[in-house]
Enzyme design. Structure first.
Site, PDB file in Angstrom:
ATOM      1  N   PRO A   2      -1.793  -3.844  -4.006  1.00 38.15           N
ATOM      2  CA  PRO A   2      -1.979  -2.554  -4.661  1.00 38.15           C
ATOM      3  C   PRO A   2      -1.933  -1.392  -3.664  1.00 38.15           C
ATOM      4  CG  PRO A   2      -3.697  -4.102  -5.274  1.00 38.15           C
ATOM      5  CD  PRO A   2      -2.966  -4.692  -4.119  1.00 38.15           C
ATOM      6  N   GLU A   3      -1.048  -0.490  -3.915  1.00 36.88           N
ATOM      7  CA  GLU A   3      -1.050   0.778  -3.183  1.00 36.88           C
ATOM      8  C   GLU A   3      -1.486   1.849  -4.177  1.00 36.88           C
ATOM      9  OE1 GLU A   3       1.768   1.913  -0.405  1.00 36.88           O
ATOM     10  OE2 GLU A   3       2.350  -0.107   0.192  1.00 36.88           O
TER      11      GLU A   3
END
Length: 277
Positions: A2-3
């Site tokens: 996850p960014e």
DNA sequence: ACACGCTCCTGAACGC
DNA sequence: TGCGTTCAGGAGCGTG
């Protein structure tokens, strides 16, 4: 992993379902992830209603009455909403919160994190803005504060390479390895250039591309690797079209020369030698 | 103040 | 087939 775009997507997904939901029970099945999980979660969260869900950097803030959950998905974290029917706690399900939705339906909110780089902790409303986790955070890329002049200031007199600079969360938050590579490619800037060597024109271009790359990824529903799922539990890849990330040895979509992989700051960097100067 | 490297963790992918 | 090794990476932290 996850960014920022993925975290934004998750927050939006969670907010859609969970605003107004009331905690029936909350249980932790691990003493700690990256940091300790507070003890007696149940007594601290039980009977509280979810007021809002927001993103701060890559943190998910679930605001309830009198208390705020601070969660981070780390490398491999997933936060999913699951039906009661046929529910069973899976391997690496570290937090399970039983919720009664506004409409009356019951759901589980589950934090699963195989690599345990995530965070799940609590804060009072009054402490949230001076929370230790947030004390060294840089500029939000979508804030008004993030102007090209702000980026220019960050880069000035900084000898560190530009890729490490834009990934440094004490300077700018939310630009992880994937989007650092992608925005540098789109800007035509070589990742090993010292930050201070960028011209004003390049700074302006990079500033624009950082924002646009993140926006594009949010619009695409966030990008992902294979161990990641959306908030609703639907697994799979998002549709973001990576130009360089993970494309080692493949032809550049612009100039056809081979995409290269190097290691910078202990991280893989993908770039096009011909397009990025 | 800044630069840099180490560390946490697990599972996938790879080599022999 | 199976074991051992390497790699992935956010971000806090210690060191120089």
């Amino acid at each position: 992993m996850p960014e920022l775009p993925e975290v934004e997507t998750v927050c939006r997904g969670l907010a859609q379902s969970l605003i107004g939901a009331k905690v029936i029970s909350a249980e932790a099945y691990a003493p700690k992830l990256r940091i300790e999980i507070p003890q007696n979660l149940n007594s601290k969260l039980k009977n509280k209603t979810i007021k809002s869900i927001n993103r701060k950097a890559k943190y998910i803030l679930i605001e309830l009455e009198e208390i705020i959950i601070i969660a981070h998905l780390g490398m491999s974290g997933r936060m999913t909403i699951q039906d009661h029917e046929n529910f069973s706690r899976k391997k690496h399900d570290h937090i399970v919160i039983d919720l009664k939705l506004k409409a009356g339906e019951k759901k589980y909110l589950v934090l699963n994190d195989p690599r345990r780089f995530g965070i799940f902790t609590l804060s009072s409303h009054e402490d949230i803005n001076k929370h230790k986790l947030f004390s060294k955070l840089g500029i939000e890329p979508f804030s008004e504060e993030f102007t090209w002049q702000a980026l220019e200031k960050i880069c000035s007199k900084r000898t560190k390479n530009i890729k490490g600079t834009i990934m440094d969360s004490s300077l700018i938050v939310g630009v992880g390895n994937i989007y650092a590579c992608e925005s540098l490619f789109k800007s035509g800037i070589h990742p090993e250039r010292p930050a201070e060597s960028l011209s004003k024109k390049e700074i302006k271009k990079l500033h624009k591309e950082i924002i646009e790359t993140l926006e594009e990824a949010i619009a695409a529903g966030g990008s992902t690797l294979k161990d990641y799922s959306k908030a609703n539990g639907e697994s799979g890849y998002f549709q973001f079209n990576f130009k360089v990330y993970g494309k080692e040895s493949q032809p550049c979509q612009v100039c056809n020369s081979k995409i290269l992989r190097i290691v910078q700051n202990n991280r893989s960097t993908f770039y096009c030698k011909k397009c990025q100067k």
